[in-house]
Design a protein around this motif. Sequence first.
Motif, PDB file in Angstrom:
ATOM      1  N   GLU A 260       0.852  -1.201   0.000  1.00  0.00           N
ATOM      2  CA  GLU A 260       0.000   0.000   0.000  1.00  0.00           C
ATOM      3  C   GLU A 260       0.887   1.251   0.000  1.00  0.00           C
ATOM      4  N   PRO A 261       1.547   1.514  -1.111  1.00  0.00           N
ATOM      5  CA  PRO A 261       2.527   2.610  -1.127  1.00  0.00           C
ATOM      6  C   PRO A 261       1.944   3.987  -0.815  1.00  0.00           C
ATOM      7  N   GLU A 262       0.663   4.213  -1.183  1.00  0.00           N
ATOM      8  CA  GLU A 262       0.095   5.558  -0.926  1.00  0.00           C
ATOM      9  C   GLU A 262       0.107   5.875   0.562  1.00  0.00           C
ATOM     10  N   GLY A 263       0.049   4.832   1.384  1.00  0.00           N
ATOM     11  CA  GLY A 263       0.091   5.040   2.832  1.00  0.00           C
ATOM     12  C   GLY A 263       1.396   5.705   3.254  1.00  0.00           C
TER      13      GLY A 263
ATOM     14  N   GLY B 121       3.072   7.772   1.340  1.00  0.00           N
ATOM     15  CA  GLY B 121       2.908   9.163   0.909  1.00  0.00           C
ATOM     16  C   GLY B 121       2.132   9.962   1.953  1.00  0.00           C
ATOM     17  N   ARG B 122       1.065   9.369   2.458  1.00  0.00           N
ATOM     18  CA  ARG B 122       0.250  10.071   3.475  1.00  0.00           C
ATOM     19  C   ARG B 122       1.049  10.252   4.770  1.00  0.00           C
TER      20      ARG B 122
ATOM     21  N   HIS C 286       7.163   2.242  -3.269  1.00  0.00           N
ATOM     22  CA  HIS C 286       7.370   3.054  -2.066  1.00  0.00           C
ATOM     23  C   HIS C 286       8.379   4.170  -2.324  1.00  0.00           C
TER      24      HIS C 286
ATOM     25  N   ARG D 123       8.809   5.638  -5.127  1.00  0.00           N
ATOM     26  CA  ARG D 123       8.118   6.668  -5.915  1.00  0.00           C
ATOM     27  C   ARG D 123       7.379   7.634  -4.977  1.00  0.00           C
ATOM     28  N   GLN D 124       6.827   7.104  -3.898  1.00  0.00           N
ATOM     29  CA  GLN D 124       6.149   7.969  -2.925  1.00  0.00           C
ATOM     30  C   GLN D 124       7.149   8.891  -2.222  1.00  0.00           C
TER      31      GLN D 124
ATOM     32  N   LYS E 257       7.999  11.571  -4.680  1.00  0.00           N
ATOM     33  CA  LYS E 257       6.907  12.555  -4.797  1.00  0.00           C
ATOM     34  C   LYS E 257       6.930  13.522  -3.613  1.00  0.00           C
TER      35      LYS E 257
ATOM     36  N   SER F 152       1.829   1.265 -13.778  1.00  0.00           N
ATOM     37  CA  SER F 152       1.265   2.075 -12.689  1.00  0.00           C
ATOM     38  C   SER F 152       2.276   3.127 -12.200  1.00  0.00           C
TER      39      SER F 152
END
Length: 453
Positions: free
Chosen positions: A317-320, A322-323, A357, A359-360, A363, A438
């Motif tokens: 869950e890579p967006e996690g 980022g958050r 991860h 990439r997050q 970003k 993706s």
Amino acid sequence: MVRATMSFPSGFLWGTATAAHQVEGDNTNNDWWAWEQEPGRILAGHRSGKACDWWGGRWAEDFDRAAETGQNTHRLSLEWSRIEPSPAVWDDSALDAYRQMLRGALERGLMPMVTLQHFTLPKWLAERGGWLASDVVPSFERFTRKVVSGLMDLVGLWVTINEPFLVAFFGYGSHEFPPGAGSLPKALDALRSLALAHGAAYRAIHELQPGALVGVAHHIRGYVPARAASPLDRQMARIRTRLASETFPRMLTNGRFAALWRNEHLPGVAGTQDFFGLNYYTVERCAFDLRLPGQLFTRGFYPPGADLSPTGFLANEPEGLGRALAWARRFGLPIYVTENGVEDPEDRMRPRYLAAHLRQVWKAVNVGTPVRGYYHWSLVDNFEWERGWTQRFGLWGLDTETQARQRRPSVDFYAEICRANALSSEMVARYAPEALESLFPSHGPEGLDIERG
Ligand code: FCB
């Protein structure tokens, strides 16, 4: 195929993280060793045993591996029970062994980040109550003074405590970690001691070494409501987030211990972080469940279809991350990702987990989040606490019988990233082709998404 490169700022730190008890072997004088001897405590009855035999000297070959594959830093921890085998009795030969290890890291171009306490406690302290012992805070300060005085010419980056929330709740709130007290009030008491101990250590380190950078490795797990429309699920996710991820970092900012029914000011705790250490692994769904009072009425799970690690321990869950980085930024401190990785003996998921991860992280850096480095967990397979050897987090595999290391493909992937100080589409095409589209989309969306504005 899209050709693009995500570059990191110059001077970015690239490394891996380890912990003393998980890699050294023969740590017979701490609470975890005793715990491992009790039937039923560790999955499959596993024991740390010789671990990766770092105490026998194999740290040197593993540091060679790290350095030869482009890494420029390493996070390791010190085993308190070796340095202080009985109260206020010091084993200087143990401290010397760590000096050698740290010198060995520096000679290979690996800048050390050193954790003072990564889960284990000396047996003598555990017998007095561990994090509930009346003298645990001065004991930790005494230990800190000893090691910082002895090692500060080699180390400038200190983590006082690894994942204090897990220590308190797994050890004192439930039964995963020693002492397995299973009491929520005790977990909160332990958390309070951990904060006071960190505060005391922070001040001691700065007194001895004013230029040092001192922080904590916080475990930041994502919690999201199972059903977005359910107010109860949303509330449960919020409670978990506040308690597990936010309490400790906030406490080190404002000195206020506010968790569940506790609310008090802790002296000497406010403003005791020079950087934010962030351990991130996954995101969990939270559903309200009246049958689970012991878990604060929350059922945690991964959704059907999640990209799960082989034992189902983690979801990708890579967006996690980022958050988590966006949230950590509010503290206004430099950030280090002090741990991130996945258990994957066949190395099928690790390359795409790593790429997504990173990439997050990239970003976050590109919107000005001050991320200074990334430590992959881990360099080589090691003893995974209550899960024993059933989980393999290493870039290198380990045969515990022979001590042979096995080079997984992720070694070379990570090496290319570290050397280039960048992640490119071309690397992803070779090591994690399934994630290419993706991570580096070749087409834009079908239409302008007016719904999302
Ligand atoms: C973290 C611990 C680390 C390791 C990883 C997988 O919670 O800090 O020691 O066990 O999980």
